[in-house]
Design a protein around this motif. Sequence first.
Motif, PDB file in Angstrom:
ATOM      1  N   VAL A  69     -59.634 -25.312   0.015  1.00 29.32           N
ATOM      2  CA  VAL A  69     -58.546 -25.717  -0.876  1.00 29.32           C
ATOM      3  C   VAL A  69     -58.757 -24.997  -2.201  1.00 29.32           C
ATOM      4  CG1 VAL A  69     -57.290 -27.632  -1.910  1.00 29.32           C
ATOM      5  CG2 VAL A  69     -58.535 -27.974   0.232  1.00 29.32           C
ATOM      6  N   GLY A  70     -58.113 -23.873  -2.353  1.00 29.45           N
ATOM      7  CA  GLY A  70     -58.319 -23.056  -3.532  1.00 29.45           C
ATOM      8  C   GLY A  70     -57.204 -23.169  -4.544  1.00 29.45           C
ATOM      9  N   THR A  89     -51.158 -22.274   5.500  1.00 28.59           N
ATOM     10  CA  THR A  89     -51.653 -22.527   4.156  1.00 28.59           C
ATOM     11  C   THR A  89     -51.200 -23.903   3.717  1.00 28.59           C
ATOM     12  OG1 THR A  89     -51.690 -21.757   1.847  1.00 28.59           O
ATOM     13  CG2 THR A  89     -49.617 -21.468   3.054  1.00 28.59           C
ATOM     14  N   TRP A  90     -51.982 -24.513   2.817  1.00 32.10           N
ATOM     15  CA  TRP A  90     -51.567 -25.793   2.237  1.00 32.10           C
ATOM     16  C   TRP A  90     -50.928 -25.547   0.870  1.00 32.10           C
ATOM     17  CZ3 TRP A  90     -54.253 -25.830   6.408  1.00 32.10           C
ATOM     18  CH2 TRP A  90     -55.596 -25.425   6.446  1.00 32.10           C
ATOM     19  N   ILE A 110     -48.371 -26.104   5.619  1.00 32.43           N
ATOM     20  CA  ILE A 110     -48.486 -27.387   6.310  1.00 32.43           C
ATOM     21  C   ILE A 110     -49.402 -28.277   5.477  1.00 32.43           C
ATOM     22  CG2 ILE A 110     -48.194 -26.314   8.575  1.00 32.43           C
ATOM     23  CD1 ILE A 110     -51.246 -26.798   9.000  1.00 32.43           C
ATOM     24  N   ILE A 111     -49.455 -29.542   5.814  1.00 24.89           N
ATOM     25  CA  ILE A 111     -50.406 -30.420   5.148  1.00 24.89           C
ATOM     26  C   ILE A 111     -51.809 -30.077   5.652  1.00 24.89           C
ATOM     27  CG2 ILE A 111     -50.296 -32.275   6.870  1.00 24.89           C
ATOM     28  CD1 ILE A 111     -50.439 -34.260   4.489  1.00 24.89           C
ATOM     29  N   VAL A 291     -53.556 -32.543  -7.064  1.00 28.04           N
ATOM     30  CA  VAL A 291     -54.318 -32.328  -5.839  1.00 28.04           C
ATOM     31  C   VAL A 291     -53.401 -32.334  -4.610  1.00 28.04           C
ATOM     32  CG1 VAL A 291     -55.896 -33.522  -4.285  1.00 28.04           C
ATOM     33  CG2 VAL A 291     -56.582 -33.074  -6.638  1.00 28.04           C
ATOM     34  N   GLU A 292     -52.479 -33.270  -4.568  1.00 28.44           N
ATOM     35  CA  GLU A 292     -51.578 -33.342  -3.422  1.00 28.44           C
ATOM     36  C   GLU A 292     -50.711 -32.099  -3.299  1.00 28.44           C
ATOM     37  OE1 GLU A 292     -49.451 -37.012  -3.816  1.00 28.44           O
ATOM     38  OE2 GLU A 292     -51.164 -38.242  -3.186  1.00 28.44           O
ATOM     39  N   SER A 293     -50.419 -31.457  -4.427  1.00 30.96           N
ATOM     40  CA  SER A 293     -49.579 -30.258  -4.402  1.00 30.96           C
ATOM     41  C   SER A 293     -50.284 -29.087  -3.736  1.00 30.96           C
ATOM     42  CB  SER A 293     -49.158 -29.876  -5.822  1.00 30.96           C
ATOM     43  OG  SER A 293     -50.242 -29.319  -6.560  1.00 30.96           O
ATOM     44  N   ILE A 294     -51.623 -29.042  -3.807  1.00 30.76           N
ATOM     45  CA  ILE A 294     -52.345 -27.932  -3.179  1.00 30.76           C
ATOM     46  C   ILE A 294     -52.975 -28.344  -1.842  1.00 30.76           C
ATOM     47  CG2 ILE A 294     -52.777 -26.612  -5.278  1.00 30.76           C
ATOM     48  CD1 ILE A 294     -55.470 -27.876  -5.505  1.00 30.76           C
TER      49      ILE A 294
END
Length: 325
Positions: A69-70, A89-90, A110-111, A291-294
């Motif tokens: 998670v970058g 990718t997230w 995707i999540i 955090v949820e956005s990435i």
Amino acid sequence: MALSSAQNLKNVTNGMTDAELEHACEAKFTGSAQWVYWTSDVYSFGKCFRSWTKYPKVLPLFVEADHGVGLASQLFPRDFESQTKVYFTWHLIKEQRYKNYFPKKKVIQIIHPWIPYRRLQGITRSERPQGTLVFFTHSTTAVKWEGHDTEEYFEQLRGLPDRFQPVVLCLHMHDIKAGLHKELRRHGFSIVTAGNSLSTDFVDRFYDLVKDYAYATSQTWGSQVAYCVELGVPYFFLGERPKLINLADKNLPMGEAPQYWDNFHEEYAKKAEELFRIPVDTVTDEQRVFVESILGFDSRLTRRQVSWILWREFFRNWRQWRAIF
């Protein structure tokens, strides 16, 4: 059964012996299916993809995915060279940047697969978390960090207020294999690890570890920030940001790596610094939204749609079956 406060404190404080750390990082079960693209199986990603989408455990995954998670949203040389037709990718910005870049490869948001896995397994924080888990900045055989192990940093950890104590160091597999755990014992902290990152059990070991802590910290951003905050563990940065030195990674320029890869990265990194530099006792709404956005929470793809993509890529790559099976 919920742990008592005393029991939980004992579990947090004791840490692991050198033998336990080394055993946890030995080669482990990597799943029943052969790995085709390592990025979609490492860190238990493959296990989580299969658990979430009901894709068979014995079949390989013919997709690539983000390594972790970058904050950066660019692809690296290895991603351009890969033969896969799908890259998961997230990071929404990454999908937007490369949506029409490749004529035959799709970058799809995707999540993050850990999130539905955590939900399906019912993993939550302990009722009585204690202490602070320190994610020690880790090196690999190809890169190293400078300025991450100064005496000043360890003094800052010792000087944290009582509510943050005890402080426990969490080391990556690469550092334990290099023997760093033995060198760090002189600082007096207990040491733990989530073990071998190739293991299908890595995700379980990670959550089993972090759920017992009241806080988590590091010197700079890492995937663990997103995982901890999403779980509800307050996270903060402490100490000076170390320098990353590339020794042999072909995906990075040789020598000292830049602090920011591009303007997108700079924007996200500065926002993370703003959100996580000051410790808080409860995850804030702004931290959670960031955090949820990435982590891909805004992805429009459902479980069924992701499953369909995995099956489509399996049949699309039928020419590779003989070599695999």
